[in-house]
Design a protein around this motif. Structure first.
Motif, short mmCIF file in Angstrom:
data_model
loop_
_atom_site.label_atom_id
_atom_site.label_comp_id
_atom_site.label_asym_id
_atom_site.label_seq_id
_atom_site.Cartn_x
_atom_site.Cartn_y
_atom_site.Cartn_z
N GLU A 5 0.80 -1.16 0.03
CA GLU A 5 0.03 0.02 0.00
C GLU A 5 0.90 1.18 0.03
O GLU A 5 0.52 2.31 -0.71
N SER A 6 1.97 1.07 0.79
CA SER A 6 2.63 2.29 0.97
C SER A 6 3.55 2.53 -0.60
O SER A 6 3.67 3.74 -1.27
N GLU B 52 2.11 1.73 -3.58
CA GLU B 52 1.13 2.23 -4.40
C GLU B 52 0.71 3.73 -4.14
O GLU B 52 0.60 4.60 -5.28
N GLU B 53 0.57 4.08 -2.93
CA GLU B 53 0.23 5.46 -2.67
C GLU B 53 1.45 6.35 -3.07
O GLU B 53 1.03 7.51 -3.55
N ARG B 54 2.54 5.99 -2.81
CA ARG B 54 3.91 6.66 -3.41
C ARG B 54 3.62 6.80 -4.90
O ARG B 54 3.97 7.94 -5.67
N ALA B 55 3.37 5.85 -5.61
CA ALA B 55 3.21 5.81 -7.22
C ALA B 55 2.21 6.80 -7.51
O ALA B 55 2.26 7.68 -8.36
N ARG B 56 1.05 6.72 -6.75
CA ARG B 56 0.00 7.71 -7.16
C ARG B 56 0.50 9.24 -6.82
O ARG B 56 -0.06 9.99 -7.53
N ARG B 57 1.31 9.53 -5.90
CA ARG B 57 1.60 10.88 -5.61
C ARG B 57 2.67 11.34 -6.48
O ARG B 57 2.68 12.26 -7.08
N ALA C 235 12.11 -2.13 -1.87
CA ALA C 235 11.00 -2.97 -1.48
C ALA C 235 11.00 -4.33 -1.98
O ALA C 235 10.64 -5.36 -1.02
N LEU C 236 11.53 -4.78 -3.10
CA LEU C 236 11.95 -5.73 -3.58
C LEU C 236 12.67 -6.72 -2.88
O LEU C 236 12.67 -8.02 -2.51
#
Length: 794
Positions: free
Chosen positions: A169-170, A172-177, A201-202
């Motif tokens: 989720e972190s 994905e949120e960063r990608a949206r931002r 992250a990987l």
């Protein structure tokens, strides 16, 4: 610099600073060796600062813990101490460490904790826990570091079912931002999707033992992003991760690359690798977590041991159901995978068939399946019909085409099927209008075209043209001309009939024709319609070109397509279709003013002042004929931040004008304010030039990026039979139309109509001009006007 010179020349901060500077200034050490050398140098200095201590350890975490210290990276440090350690002693040691770091101006992220405190903090803070996974002992008591590191890994693996969804989720949120790195002109190398944080992250996912990323090319991609950040730090002297436009050429030179485009191309490819690995890894995490949460239910098999059986795996539990999708392709656990009997090395069509089946089913292709598909035998030339049909099925699958296509790209399959693709893969487009790189734009155009296939008689040619229309951007010269040649080569390879290949090449050659003509030419001029009809030749081709134009614009970005542009293109298509059907084109006649314009003209005659109405985007204007009317109107519209799309003028004692305008932002101005300012401009009490120059100077300080190319003024030969068509291309700026109009007024020519097209930061404006008798300009006058307008644009 030798290995021994990487050690500090003395134990003080001055020696470290001098050695650090020498290390960063020398040119022979770059990339991972430079980062490792800088980490060793810093390790030695910090160990000296710590000195001999008991019950205390100094630990590097995060990027520094991985030994990847970029020139301006933070020093992420953890000072560990035992519960029994003397508090005053710990505080004194901390001061001995932190203050020298601050004194040198180095960024420091520090904490002081016991192992128990470190564990509690990690339990409540994902970022802290990730940092501890990279903990590395620097100095002091190694048992403390080993304890914290072992606990961090043990907790991470035990808590993975809860922590990995939090990490996802972190991300994905960063990608949206931050957006997707490989499509950004000024990407953040660390935070954007596909950047360094995703690569980290990987590593954390792999440490959980639940899933692992596809390894091919991943470490090289991460190293390239780190190398680029190092060069960025050294170029700017700042701790920045954003690769801004004005620094890209310098960063490219430091990395030994020819220019900023070569740099972005490499960065985008690396980001694509990281992004694809992230997608595959998070799918695998989801699959594993779903399997763990599901209750296994035994299934009965006749004759099996104890009466239970079926397709039973270990422990007697049923394996995931495999649902056929296509020959050699099945669905399993939410992914498209290869059937057990599939043999890619014997089935050259299988990669396209599998991608098409996955896209039609809306499923991702499993990473393992794609790796196997990369070993498929090459397709014969020309392709068999089944391969061509699979390609068309893939292109026509809509939004799911993107994921399937990119899965093939990740293993180089697309470039083997279409060698021309390699030239446009991850190729940047330095145009703010374009959202995507060239390759992704082509796939997005196919996605948009798939929704328009019901409008055309040959949807197959529409989808192929969508995929190929910008293929020429990977070669020098006019990309439309080059692309048409490449389209013929591709058509022959995939087995298209000769006539279909000619239509495909024509669509690629003229994919910009309708949009450019509709927005930059006078549709009432028979020459405009005749030129388009001569180019497309057939009504069926015109329909295809219309759909391709819309798909291309929609895939480009919001600024490339609007209701206004759609209306103009549709009207051009309607008139061209009539011409192709043999309907005679009416000769251009002076446009009679409508009722509204006649009322305004009567008011202007009576009052001797401008009269106007502004309704939506249509501005009707009547002004008693006098010098300077067109520049004054253009200047007032610019002052009120009204963007001009078209302008039509009708001469006489009172000039009648029809303008299509749009407010840059907010609501359009009141008509009374426009009328008052226009009257002041005509009488000379409103200094338009000074006001526009003031605004341009203010905006110039905020604009960033590379220097735009110089403006150009050309003549569109054959653009009209009864006027000279001037085409102006320039960087958009406040008052541009005002300056052009002022130059044309000074040159003594009459502007019959103007057609303005703004694409991002650039404009392409067409002006239909005549002499005072209404005839096209002769060669000498044309040259004079071109020079005058060019001078006005500077």
């Amino acid at each position: 610099m030798t290995e021994t010179s990487l050690e500090t020349t003395d134990s003080g901060s001055g020696g470290y600073a001098a050695d650090r500077l020498r290390l960063l200034q020398q040119q022979t050490l770059t990339g991972p060796p430079l980062r490792a050398a800088l980490a060793r140098l810093t390790d030695s200095w910090l160990a000296g600062l710590l000195g001999r201590t008991r019950d205390i350890a100094l630990v590097a975490v995060g990027g520094y813990g991985r030994g990847e210290l970029s020139p301006r990276s933070d020093l992420d440090l953890l000072l560990l101490h035992r519960e029994s350690a003397d508090g005053a002693q710990v505080a004194a040691v901390a001061d001995r460490l932190w203050y020298p770091v601050w004194d040198l101006g180095l960024a420091l992220d520090h904490s002081v904790r016991t192992p128990a405190q470190a564990r509690r903090t990690a339990a409540g803070d994902l970022k802290v826990h990730l940092g501890l996974l990279d903990a590395r002992h620097l100095a002091g008591d190694p048992a403390l570091t080993a304890e914290v590191r072992a606990t961090a890994y043990r907790d991470w693996r035990a808590q993975a079912p809860a922590r990995l969804p939090e990490l996802r989720e972190s991300c994905e949120e960063r990608a949206r931002r931050q957006g997707e790195l490989r499509f950004l002109l000024e990407p953040d190398l660390k935070e954007a999707r596909g950047g360094l944080r995703d690569a980290t992250a990987l590593r954390a996912v792999a440490a959980s033992w639940l899933a692992d990323a596809p390894r091919q090319g991943l470490e090289e991609a991460r190293a390239l992003l780190l190398d680029t950040r190092d060069a960025l730090h050294l170029t700017t002297g700042r701790a920045t991760d954003r690769l801004s436009l004005q620094e890209q050429d310098q960063v490219a030179r430091r990395l030994g690359l020819p220019d900023a485009d070569a740099l972005l191309h490499r960065v985008y490819r690396a980001a694509h690798t990281v992004g694809y690995a992230s997608d595959a890894t998070w799918r695998e995490v989801g699959r594993v977590l779903r399997a763990r949460s599901a209750r296994p239910r035994p299934r009965r098999v006749p004759g099996g041991r104890g009466g239970w059986g079926g397709r039973a795996g270990r422990g007697g539990f049923a394996q995931p159901e495999r649902v056929p999708l296509a020959d050699g392709v099945v669905e399993q656990d939410g992914e498209a995978v290869l059937a057990r009997t599939a043999r890619p090395e014997r089935d050259p069509v299988l990669p396209l068939r599998a991608a098409a089946a996955a896209a039609r089913a809306g499923l991702p292709l499993s990473a393992h399946a794609v790796r196997r598909l990369a070993k498929a035998a090459p397709l014969p030339v020309p392709w068999p019909p089944e391969a061509r049909e699979a390609l068309l099925t893939l292109l026509g699958a809509g939004e799911h085409t993107v994921a399937a296509w990119e899965a093939l790209e990740a293993e180089g399959i697309v470039s083997r099927l279409l060698p021309e693709w390699e030239r446009v893969r991850c190729r940047p487009q330095r145009n703010a209008v374009h959202r995507f790189t060239v390759d992704r734009h082509l796939v997005e155009t196919a996605v948009r075209a798939a929704a328009l296939t019901r409008r055309v008689a040959r949807p197959d040619l529409l989808l192929l043209a969508a995929l190929l229309h910008d293929l020429g951007k990977g070669r020098p010269g006019d990309h439309s001309v080059t692309g048409a040649m490449l389209a013929r080569e591709v058509a022959a390879r995939i087995g298209l009939a000769e006539r279909d290949a000619e239509v495909l090449a024509l669509l690629v050659r003229h994919h910009l024709l309708l949009a450019e003509t509709a927005t930059r030419r006078d549709l009432d001029d028979p020459a405009t319609i005749g030129a388009v009809a001569d180019a497309v030749r057939h009504t069926e081709t015109l329909q295809l070109l219309h759909a391709l134009t819309e798909a291309d614009a929609l895939a480009t970005g919001p600024a490339a397509w609007s209701a206004w542009r759609a209306t103009l293109v549709a009207e051009l298509v309607r008139r061209t279709a009539a011409a192709l059907a043999g309907e005679p084109a009416a000769a251009r006649a002076p446009q009679a003013p409508g009722p509204g314009q006649r009322l305004l003209a009567e008011e202007a005659r009576r009052t001797g002042a401008p009269a106007l109405t502004l309704d939506g985007g249509e501005l009707l204007l009547a002004v008693p004929d006098q010098p300077g009317v067109l520049p004054a109107v253009a200047g007032v519209l610019a002052l009120h931040r009204l963007t001009v799309h078209t302008a039509e003028l009708t001469g006489g004692p009172v000039l009648a004008m029809r303008w299509r305008v749009a407010a840059e932002y907010g609501e359009p101005p009141q008509a009374d304010r426009l009328r008052a300012d226009l009257a002041r401009a005509l009488e000379g009490s409103l200094d338009i030039a000074a006001r526009l120059a003031e605004r341009d100077a203010a905006g110039r300080g905020r604009r960033r990026g590379t220097v735009p190319p110089p403006p150009s003024v050309t003549v569109a030969e054959g653009g009209s039979h009864d006027a000279t068509v001037l085409e102006v291309r320039a960087e958009d700026a406040p008052g541009l139309l005002y300056r052009v109009a002022h130059a044309l007024e000074a040159a003594g020519v009459w502007v019959r109509s103007a057609h303005v097209s703004t694409l991002g930061a650039s404009v392409v404006d067409a002006f239909y001009v005549t002499d005072t008798d209404g005839a096209p300009l002769d060669a000498a006058k044309t040259a004079e006007v071109v020079t005058a307008v060019g001078s006005a644009l500077g």
